[in-house]
Design an enzyme around this catalytic site. Structure first.
Site, PDB file in Angstrom:
ATOM      1  CG  ASP A 121      -8.216   3.777  -4.390  1.00  0.00           C
ATOM      2  OD1 ASP A 121      -9.443   3.738  -4.522  1.00  0.00           O
ATOM      3  OD2 ASP A 121      -7.436   3.119  -5.106  1.00  0.00           O
ATOM      4  CE1 TYR A 176      -6.824   2.683  -0.555  1.00  0.00           C
ATOM      5  CE2 TYR A 176      -4.450   2.939  -0.281  1.00  0.00           C
ATOM      6  CZ  TYR A 176      -5.533   2.241  -0.769  1.00  0.00           C
ATOM      7  OH  TYR A 176      -5.332   1.087  -1.464  1.00  0.00           O
ATOM      8  CD  GLU A 219      -2.924  -0.931  -0.081  1.00  0.00           C
ATOM      9  OE1 GLU A 219      -2.931   0.130  -0.722  1.00  0.00           O
ATOM     10  OE2 GLU A 219      -3.612  -1.919  -0.400  1.00  0.00           O
TER      11      GLU A 219
END
Length: 366
Positions: free
Chosen positions: A154, A136, A55
């Site tokens: 996102d 996020y 991520e």
DNA sequence: TAACCGTGGTT
DNA sequence: TAACCAAGGTT
């Protein structure tokens, strides 16, 4: 065709979970995801460390770009403990080329936090406190690795949901984020929130594309208000581009036959001080004549028709208005000293920005 | 809220 | 080519 209510104002006002055939929309989305999902390296396990690393690497970075970095990084640092023991130089070396290097420093700092505190956080709220982990990333890791039912909003989800809801305002504002998060929540399967989030991302990445979306392939098109209205291209809303800083340059052409007058850059003009250049100046507050005099000394008198804009040349953040007109340079035009004549060919050798050169040549009518 | 941060790809 | 964009976070 569209069984949704086009007049609904909020996502909660049209809570249809099922289509007329009785199919559950979250289940439909998940089934599609299972069928088409790309076999990305970070989808091989739900290990929090791997999910987190992916991520962070994917922040503002394309999937294809991140893949080789992800694999090299994991080979060098297969666990959060090994990462925590690494030096910043080692981490930055593995990050080299990915950009946004602060991500790498914060990743390392977070790894040391995690080891110091005895393990990874178990909730999105806990993850949120780690450096480099924002709203996020915290939601993505918590939903994928810990099955917490939180929306990971996102850029993909923003676009997908803005279209699904025909949301007309800025998705990045606080209100827009709240609206779209609530809309996304209805697409989460409580048993598999991580897969649900990734399904929406996958949809945005492969079908609900920024331009020319492949609506024919969309598994949930019957829920899409933008498509129902045939206005998919209108969403998501895009803020008007911030006004570019506009500068006005006055570029003047003093010619004698095929010769052009050059001036010497004054002291205080940085590395290029002392070099020759075409006469130009900022044309912001002062008059062109004053600006030229300030730059080159002497007394300048500029023809009155100088205010006519002949060309505009745009670059990244510069707007150049080339103005035409006659210029007389009084007292400094004599050859030698700070002024001299040059041929057109010589201009190519000068360390001018291409912008100033263009402006000058345009002013000269070349 | 908005600017900034890096790089590479696309149009 | 200049502008836009890509699994955002920080200040």
């Amino acid at each position: 065709m569209c069984h949704i209510d086009p007049m609904a104002k909020t996502p909660s006002a049209r809570p249809e979970k099922r289509n007329p055939r009785g199919e559950n929309k979250a289940a439909l989305l998940l089934a599609w995801y299972e069928r088409v999902k790309r076999p990305l390296p970070w989808r091989q396990s739900d290990d929090p460390y791997r999910v987190w690393l992916s991520e962070v690497m994917l922040q503002q970075t394309r999937v294809e770009t991140a893949i080789p970095y992800y694999e090299r990084f994991l080979e060098a640092f297969p666990s959060v403990d090994s990462l925590a023991r690494a030096s910043e130089d080692q981490v930055l070396a593995l990050w080299s080329g990915l950009g946004y290097y602060r991500r790498a420093r914060m990743l390392l700092a977070a790894a040391r936090d995690v080891v110091r505190s005895g393990g990874f956080p178990k909730t999105a709220e806990g993850w949120r406190r780690l450096p480099g982990v924002g709203r996020y990333t915290a939601a993505a890791v918590a939903s994928i690795a810990y099955h917490e039912k939180v929306v990971a909003l996102d850029g993909n989800l923003e676009r997908v949901l803005a279209r699904l809801e025909a949301y007309p305002r800025n998705p990045k504002s606080a209100a827009g984020r709240r609206f779209l998060t609530r809309a996304a929540d209805s697409w989460l399967n409580p048993e598999r929130p991580g897969d649900s989030n990734q399904a929406l991302m996958e949809l945005g990445a492969t079908v609900c594309l920024p331009r020319d979306p492949l609506c024919q392939q969309c598994p949930i098109a019957e829920w899409c208000l933008a498509r129902c209205r045939r206005r998919v291209d209108d969403y998501p809303y895009r803020a008007p581009a911030a006004a570019k800083e506009a500068r006005s340059l006055v570029a003047v052409c003093v010619r004698k036959g095929a010769q052009f007058l050059l001036f010497r850059r004054g002291p205080g003009s940085g590395l290029l001080a002392g070099t020759w250049e075409l006469p130009w100046a900022e044309n912001d507050d002062t008059s062109p004549a004053k600006a030229l005099a300030q730059r080159y000394g002497g007394a300048w008198r500029v023809g009155k028709n100088i205010g006519t804009i002949r060309h505009t040349i745009t670059s990244r953040n510069l707007l150049v208005a080339v103005r035409e007109g006659e210029v007389e340079a009084l007292g400094v035009v004599a050859e030698g000293g700070d002024a001299r004549w040059a041929s057109l060919a010589e201009l190519d050798e000068l360390p001018h920005s291409s912008l100033v050169r263009k402006a000058f040549l345009a002013a000269a009518g070349c």
